[in-house]
Write an enzyme that holds these catalytic residues in place. Structure first.
Site, PDB file in Angstrom:
ATOM      1  N   HIS A  65     -50.777 -27.218   4.918  1.00  0.00           N
ATOM      2  CA  HIS A  65     -49.859 -26.363   5.672  1.00  0.00           C
ATOM      3  C   HIS A  65     -50.522 -25.742   6.900  1.00  0.00           C
ATOM      4  CE1 HIS A  65     -51.634 -23.115   3.063  1.00  0.00           C
ATOM      5  NE2 HIS A  65     -51.479 -22.411   4.169  1.00  0.00           N
TER       6      HIS A  65
ATOM      7  N   SER B 130     -56.470 -19.546   4.275  1.00  0.00           N
ATOM      8  CA  SER B 130     -56.037 -20.829   3.721  1.00  0.00           C
ATOM      9  C   SER B 130     -56.981 -21.955   4.134  1.00  0.00           C
ATOM     10  CB  SER B 130     -54.621 -21.159   4.202  1.00  0.00           C
ATOM     11  OG  SER B 130     -53.696 -20.230   3.704  1.00  0.00           O
TER      12      SER B 130
ATOM     13  N   ASP C 125     -51.153 -30.021  -0.986  1.00  0.00           N
ATOM     14  CA  ASP C 125     -51.464 -29.036   0.063  1.00  0.00           C
ATOM     15  C   ASP C 125     -52.911 -29.169   0.527  1.00  0.00           C
ATOM     16  OD1 ASP C 125     -50.971 -27.055   1.890  1.00  0.00           O
ATOM     17  OD2 ASP C 125     -51.316 -25.403   0.491  1.00  0.00           O
TER      18      ASP C 125
END
Length: 463
Positions: free
Chosen positions: A195, A308, A225
């Site tokens: 993402h 992230s 992901d």
């Protein structure tokens, strides 16, 4: 002016010539009386004996002084008469009441004013003297000591890992974003979250030294992901060592490194709060194609937007997870906190390693499957196999792993390898935690009867 005899007892007043008081007395004027201490009292003159003649001659210097003592007795005291031309006036001038002394409040006010003035002048002179002084003010301080930190301390782990952690700045059609990644090898491959680089048109990688280079996308998989990007022409890369997520236990200390809110090289610490935590993320497209299913490691190490793709490290500075998601407060909560509330989730490194290898090798990742369509609207306990598949096809793929194992439409799968499954999402997560070809034991509830089935996972291409 001639004297005349006074026959009554009233005092006789005398006139004085216009010359000074020290001049000689007029002829026939008796000498003034000495002061008696009361300027306002005038003694009566002695009466002149009857038949006595008045004197009208100038005194002879040879005559004895009346003030001299008599040869045979005490001195004769002359009679004092009022002299209007004397040096002392008869009247007293009224100058009002005698002024009082300084009052107490005046003394206090004067003292206070003097003290304030003296303090102000003293302070100004002190500051002026300090500014003009050449003396250097130096406070005591500990000496700088170049000492290392224990390798398993947070500082030691950070020192080892920071050179291999990078910050990613991504520009896409819908705007830009910031994420984190870490170096996998000397060839310049960097692992991050899918993402972070989704729909990217330009990717810039910044190392801990501040050097920035452009990176290219190698491949990504939204179901896991995970994504891999690559930099070219960079020397001195410091790949991080990969650990084994199977060795992680609840309570183990961990360190997270990332760029929360674009604050590069941020280090936080915590523990492993839970393992095997089923987490789903994404789903922005609405068709479920971008949903990530993660059998996650849960940590209380602070993780925020921008973390992230960063590494979650154990006490040996080995990567045990890839930080991917956080749990915030409910959206309808007025006190909702936008940042970390101590609920962070990381993809286990074992899963990340396998996916990264496939992405580097082929640009795509494979997903393990059992070949059935689940009823995602089922609200009971477990994962129910649907009655129909997509486009009216059978819910159990003919010849697939599930059909071979004996799974039928309407079956409810309650356990995977003895671990409870509470819904369809959890079943997918448990299956994707394995590799294609891995054997699994499924507990199935059919018409009120429970049975155990053994299935070998198949393979499907990811997105």
């Amino acid at each position: 002016m001639a004297d005349r005899q006074q026959t009554d007892p009233a005092p006789q007043w005398w006139s004085r010539p216009e010359d000074t008081a020290e001049a000689g007395r007029r002829e026939g004027v008796p000498a003034p009386r000495p002061e008696t201490g009361d300027e306002h009292h005038v003694q009566d003159a002695a009466p002149t004996p009857a038949g006595a003649a008045t004197l009208d001659k100038t005194p002879d210097p040879s005559d004895p002084d009346p003030c001299d003592p008599a040869p045979d007795g005490p001195a004769v005291v002359p009679v004092v008469r009022y002299d209007p031309w004397g040096t002392e006036p008869l009247q007293a001038v009224d100058r009002g009441p005698t002024p009082r002394g300084i009052r107490l409040w005046q003394v206090v006010a004067l003292s206070l004013g003097t003290a304030l003035l003296a303090g102000g002048i003293g302070g100004y002179l002190g500051v002026l003297a300090e500014r003009q002084s050449n003396t250097r003010l130096e406070l005591p301080q500990a000496a700088a000591v170049d000492r290392g930190r224990a390798p398993d301390s947070v500082a030691g782990i950070a020192a080892t890992a920071l050179p291999g952690v990078v910050t990613l700045h991504v520009r896409g059609a819908k705007g830009g974003g910031t994420g984190t990644g870490f170096v996998l090898d000397q060839q310049g491959h960097i692992l991050t979250n899918s993402h972070v680089v989704a729909d990217s048109k330009e990717i810039t990688v910044t190392f801990s030294t501040g050097e920035s280079v452009t990176a290219t996308l190698v491949g990504r998989d939204s179901g896991y992901d995970l994504a891999v990007v690559k930099v070219e022409g960079v020397r001195g890369l410091r790949p991080l060592s990969l650990g084994n997520s199977e060795n992680v236990k609840v309570g183990d200390p961990v360190v997270a490194i990332g760029a929360p809110f674009d604050l590069s090289n941020t280090v936080t610490a915590g523990i492993i709060s839970a393992t095997g935590r089923p987490v789903t993320a994404g789903g922005d497209k609405g068709d479920g194609s971008d949903i990530s299913y993660v059998d996650a490691l849960q940590t209380d190490a602070p993780i925020n937007p921008g973390n992230s793709g960063g590494p979650l490290l154990d006490a040996k500075a080995h990567v045990v997870g890839i930080n991917s998601a956080i749990r915030g407060a409910d959206k309808d909560d007025s006190t909702r906190q936008g940042g970390s509330i101590g609920l962070g989730f990381a993809i286990p490194v074992n899963q990340g390693k396998r996916v990264a290898e496939e992405l580097i090798r082929t640009g795509r990742a494979t997903h393990p499957v059992i070949g059935v369509t689940l009823d995602m609207d089922y609200t009971g306990d477990g994962a129910r196999v649907g009655d129909k598949g997509e486009d009216g096809k059978p819910s159990v793929v003919a010849g697939g792993p599930g059909a071979v194992a004996g799974i039928r439409a309407g079956d409810v799968i309650t356990k995977v390898d003895g671990q409870r499954v509470r819904g369809g999402d959890e079943l997918i997560i448990k299956i994707r935690a394995h590799r294609p070809g891995d054997p699994l034991t499924l507990t199935v509830l059919r018409q009120g009867r429970e049975s155990t089935l053994r299935v070998v996972l198949g393979s499907a291409d990811g997105s």
